[in-house]
Write a protein that holds these residues in place. Structure first.
Motif, PDB file in Angstrom:
ATOM      1  N   ASP A 128     -23.795  -3.544  -0.681  1.00  0.00           N
ATOM      2  CA  ASP A 128     -24.652  -3.009  -1.776  1.00  0.00           C
ATOM      3  C   ASP A 128     -23.625  -3.820  -3.135  1.00  0.00           C
ATOM      4  O   ASP A 128     -22.855  -3.710  -3.076  1.00  0.00           O
ATOM      5  N   ILE A 129     -24.606  -4.804  -3.231  1.00  0.00           N
ATOM      6  CA  ILE A 129     -23.774  -5.713  -4.099  1.00  0.00           C
ATOM      7  C   ILE A 129     -24.611  -6.000  -5.321  1.00  0.00           C
ATOM      8  O   ILE A 129     -25.658  -5.833  -6.146  1.00  0.00           O
ATOM      9  N   LEU A 130     -23.753  -5.917  -7.199  1.00  0.00           N
ATOM     10  CA  LEU A 130     -24.881  -6.093  -7.617  1.00  0.00           C
ATOM     11  C   LEU A 130     -24.853  -8.497  -8.206  1.00  0.00           C
ATOM     12  O   LEU A 130     -23.234  -8.060  -8.147  1.00  0.00           O
ATOM     13  N   LEU A 131     -25.287  -9.104  -9.103  1.00  0.00           N
ATOM     14  CA  LEU A 131     -24.577 -10.393  -9.447  1.00  0.00           C
ATOM     15  C   LEU A 131     -24.613 -10.267 -10.564  1.00  0.00           C
ATOM     16  O   LEU A 131     -25.651  -9.677 -11.581  1.00  0.00           O
ATOM     17  N   GLU A 132     -23.501 -11.016 -11.441  1.00  0.00           N
ATOM     18  CA  GLU A 132     -22.664 -11.034 -12.349  1.00  0.00           C
ATOM     19  C   GLU A 132     -23.477 -11.718 -13.579  1.00  0.00           C
ATOM     20  O   GLU A 132     -22.762 -13.743 -12.589  1.00  0.00           O
ATOM     21  N   PHE A 133     -24.271 -11.681 -14.188  1.00  0.00           N
ATOM     22  CA  PHE A 133     -24.099 -12.739 -14.955  1.00  0.00           C
ATOM     23  C   PHE A 133     -23.426 -13.290 -16.744  1.00  0.00           C
ATOM     24  O   PHE A 133     -23.358 -12.283 -17.450  1.00  0.00           O
ATOM     25  N   ASN A 134     -23.064 -13.851 -17.196  1.00  0.00           N
ATOM     26  CA  ASN A 134     -22.324 -14.091 -18.444  1.00  0.00           C
ATOM     27  C   ASN A 134     -23.995 -14.308 -19.159  1.00  0.00           C
ATOM     28  O   ASN A 134     -23.691 -16.202 -19.311  1.00  0.00           O
ATOM     29  N   LEU A 135     -24.187 -13.936 -20.286  1.00  0.00           N
ATOM     30  CA  LEU A 135     -25.580 -14.337 -20.334  1.00  0.00           C
ATOM     31  C   LEU A 135     -25.099 -14.580 -22.221  1.00  0.00           C
ATOM     32  O   LEU A 135     -26.031 -15.072 -23.349  1.00  0.00           O
ATOM     33  N   SER A 136     -23.630 -14.008 -23.083  1.00  0.00           N
ATOM     34  CA  SER A 136     -23.380 -14.416 -24.396  1.00  0.00           C
ATOM     35  C   SER A 136     -22.541 -15.600 -24.358  1.00  0.00           C
ATOM     36  O   SER A 136     -23.114 -16.072 -25.706  1.00  0.00           O
ATOM     37  N   ALA A 139     -16.868 -18.448 -23.325  1.00  0.00           N
ATOM     38  CA  ALA A 139     -15.974 -18.388 -22.276  1.00  0.00           C
ATOM     39  C   ALA A 139     -14.866 -17.787 -21.600  1.00  0.00           C
ATOM     40  O   ALA A 139     -14.666 -17.681 -20.828  1.00  0.00           O
ATOM     41  N   ALA A 140     -14.824 -16.788 -23.099  1.00  0.00           N
ATOM     42  CA  ALA A 140     -13.977 -15.514 -22.022  1.00  0.00           C
ATOM     43  C   ALA A 140     -14.191 -14.421 -20.991  1.00  0.00           C
ATOM     44  O   ALA A 140     -13.495 -13.815 -19.880  1.00  0.00           O
ATOM     45  N   LYS A 141     -15.596 -14.406 -20.611  1.00  0.00           N
ATOM     46  CA  LYS A 141     -16.599 -13.816 -19.793  1.00  0.00           C
ATOM     47  C   LYS A 141     -16.277 -13.788 -18.391  1.00  0.00           C
ATOM     48  O   LYS A 141     -17.250 -15.379 -18.400  1.00  0.00           O
ATOM     49  N   THR A 142     -16.463 -13.325 -17.782  1.00  0.00           N
ATOM     50  CA  THR A 142     -16.650 -13.775 -15.933  1.00  0.00           C
ATOM     51  C   THR A 142     -18.294 -13.825 -16.497  1.00  0.00           C
ATOM     52  O   THR A 142     -19.019 -12.868 -17.103  1.00  0.00           O
ATOM     53  N   GLY A 143     -18.688 -14.073 -15.175  1.00  0.00           N
ATOM     54  CA  GLY A 143     -19.616 -13.938 -14.608  1.00  0.00           C
ATOM     55  C   GLY A 143     -20.791 -15.414 -14.403  1.00  0.00           C
ATOM     56  O   GLY A 143     -20.321 -16.565 -14.855  1.00  0.00           O
ATOM     57  N   ALA A 144     -21.282 -15.819 -13.415  1.00  0.00           N
ATOM     58  CA  ALA A 144     -22.001 -16.427 -13.309  1.00  0.00           C
ATOM     59  C   ALA A 144     -22.785 -17.207 -14.225  1.00  0.00           C
ATOM     60  O   ALA A 144     -23.255 -16.108 -15.158  1.00  0.00           O
ATOM     61  N   MET A 168     -25.715  -7.726 -13.168  1.00  0.00           N
ATOM     62  CA  MET A 168     -24.519  -7.548 -14.173  1.00  0.00           C
ATOM     63  C   MET A 168     -24.407  -7.839 -15.031  1.00  0.00           C
ATOM     64  O   MET A 168     -24.888  -9.464 -15.038  1.00  0.00           O
ATOM     65  N   THR A 169     -23.731  -7.666 -16.383  1.00  0.00           N
ATOM     66  CA  THR A 169     -23.699  -8.278 -17.649  1.00  0.00           C
ATOM     67  C   THR A 169     -22.785  -8.022 -18.422  1.00  0.00           C
ATOM     68  O   THR A 169     -22.706  -6.662 -18.744  1.00  0.00           O
ATOM     69  N   MET A 170     -22.276  -8.757 -19.468  1.00  0.00           N
ATOM     70  CA  MET A 170     -21.158  -7.927 -20.488  1.00  0.00           C
ATOM     71  C   MET A 170     -21.313  -8.383 -21.981  1.00  0.00           C
ATOM     72  O   MET A 170     -21.621  -9.710 -21.675  1.00  0.00           O
ATOM     73  N   ALA A 171     -21.424  -7.475 -23.078  1.00  0.00           N
ATOM     74  CA  ALA A 171     -21.785  -8.475 -23.867  1.00  0.00           C
ATOM     75  C   ALA A 171     -20.975  -8.509 -25.234  1.00  0.00           C
ATOM     76  O   ALA A 171     -19.484  -8.281 -24.877  1.00  0.00           O
ATOM     77  N   HIS A 172     -21.006  -9.231 -26.130  1.00  0.00           N
ATOM     78  CA  HIS A 172     -20.112  -9.041 -27.095  1.00  0.00           C
ATOM     79  C   HIS A 172     -19.414  -8.174 -26.908  1.00  0.00           C
ATOM     80  O   HIS A 172     -20.395  -6.974 -27.667  1.00  0.00           O
ATOM     81  N   ALA A 173     -17.907  -8.279 -27.625  1.00  0.00           N
ATOM     82  CA  ALA A 173     -17.667  -7.210 -28.165  1.00  0.00           C
ATOM     83  C   ALA A 173     -18.419  -6.102 -29.701  1.00  0.00           C
ATOM     84  O   ALA A 173     -18.014  -7.410 -31.060  1.00  0.00           O
ATOM     85  N   PRO A 174     -18.740  -4.853 -30.115  1.00  0.00           N
ATOM     86  CA  PRO A 174     -19.901  -5.405 -31.316  1.00  0.00           C
ATOM     87  C   PRO A 174     -18.564  -4.657 -32.350  1.00  0.00           C
ATOM     88  O   PRO A 174     -17.455  -4.428 -32.340  1.00  0.00           O
ATOM     89  N   GLY A 175     -18.556  -5.066 -33.655  1.00  0.00           N
ATOM     90  CA  GLY A 175     -17.818  -5.266 -34.821  1.00  0.00           C
ATOM     91  C   GLY A 175     -18.958  -4.442 -35.608  1.00  0.00           C
ATOM     92  O   GLY A 175     -19.008  -3.180 -35.150  1.00  0.00           O
ATOM     93  N   ASP A 176     -18.952  -5.167 -36.646  1.00  0.00           N
ATOM     94  CA  ASP A 176     -20.460  -4.307 -37.688  1.00  0.00           C
ATOM     95  C   ASP A 176     -21.384  -4.164 -37.256  1.00  0.00           C
ATOM     96  O   ASP A 176     -21.695  -5.181 -35.991  1.00  0.00           O
TER      97      ASP A 176
END
Length: 239
Positions: A128-136, A139-144, A168-176
């Protein structure tokens, strides 16, 4: 209901995360059963994972292939334990992950997809897999890149040895508070991709998004898997 035989710091942390997940689900009218916690245990010792398991946690996330393999072997006696691979997957590490991970979150290229599928097929497995995409767009984030969505989904669904379960995805690191809009936008983009005709027929599409700093926003935007590490285990151990 999570069972806490003793309220250690780790158990208290898990209880606190449970409460925050429940509150986020209540705010957006979601059923609590639709969200699973992946306790990110990378670099932390097996003893801490066993303690979390004793407190009722069953799903653990690892980022390094050999570490996942070794922990899976050491803790094989813990009933119901489930390993997810969440880190950037390199081709030469696929052999450690396929068959040990119930779910690989981070398939982010045709090359890695083919390597996972090939390894699983040779071992007579369906991985079983998920496909990871860079939607943010970072450049430092992984993902297609999102432009590869149709190609990768189609390739995954046609590949023997793998079963596509979601995205799957990762967002910007939230700050304020001003950053929350960017975080939400990233999670919303993944949710919209999951509505595509080429994937939406998958039964119960998994959306892996949200970490310690933003998992509540991710739940409000449709996450089914949230990856929380430091808020449970504390700072990473590199010993």
């Amino acid at each position: 209901m999570r069972h806490f035989p003793r309220m250690s710091v780790l158990a208290e942390n898990l209880a606190a995360i449970d409460s925050r997940i429940a509150a986020a689900c209540a705010r957006c009218g979601r059923d609590l059963s639709g969200v699973r916690l992946v306790a990110v245990s990378k670099t932390h010792p097996a003893a801490m994972i066993a303690e979390a398991w004793e407190s009722g946690q069953r799903v653990f996330g690892e980022s390094y292939g050999q570490e996942l393999r070794d922990k899976a072997r050491e803790l094989a006696g813990l009933s119901g334990i489930e390993w997810h691979f969440i880190g950037h997957l390199q081709k030469n590490k696929v052999k450690y992950v396929v068959g040990n991970a119930a779910l690989i979150h981070s398939v982010d290229s045709a090359e890695i997809l083919d390597a996972v599928a090939g390894r699983a097929a040779r071992e007579g497995l369906t991985q079983d897999i998920l496909l990871e995409f860079n939607l943010s767009g970072e450049a430092a984030k992984t993902g297609a890149p999102p432009e590869e969505f149709e190609h990768l989904v189609t390739r995954a669904r046609q590949s023997e040895g793998v079963r596509l379960k979601g995205l799957m995805t990762m967002a910007h690191a939230p700050g304020d508070a001003a950053d929350e809009g960017a975080v939400r936008a990233t999670f919303q983009r993944l949710r919209e991709l999951a509505k595509s005709p080429i994937i939406r027929d998958i039964e119960r599409i998994e959306l892996s998004m949200g970490m310690s700093a933003d998992f509540e926003i991710a739940i409000e935007e449709g996450a089914t898997l949230v990856r929380v590490g430091s808020a449970i285990f504390g700072s990473r151990s590199y010993a």
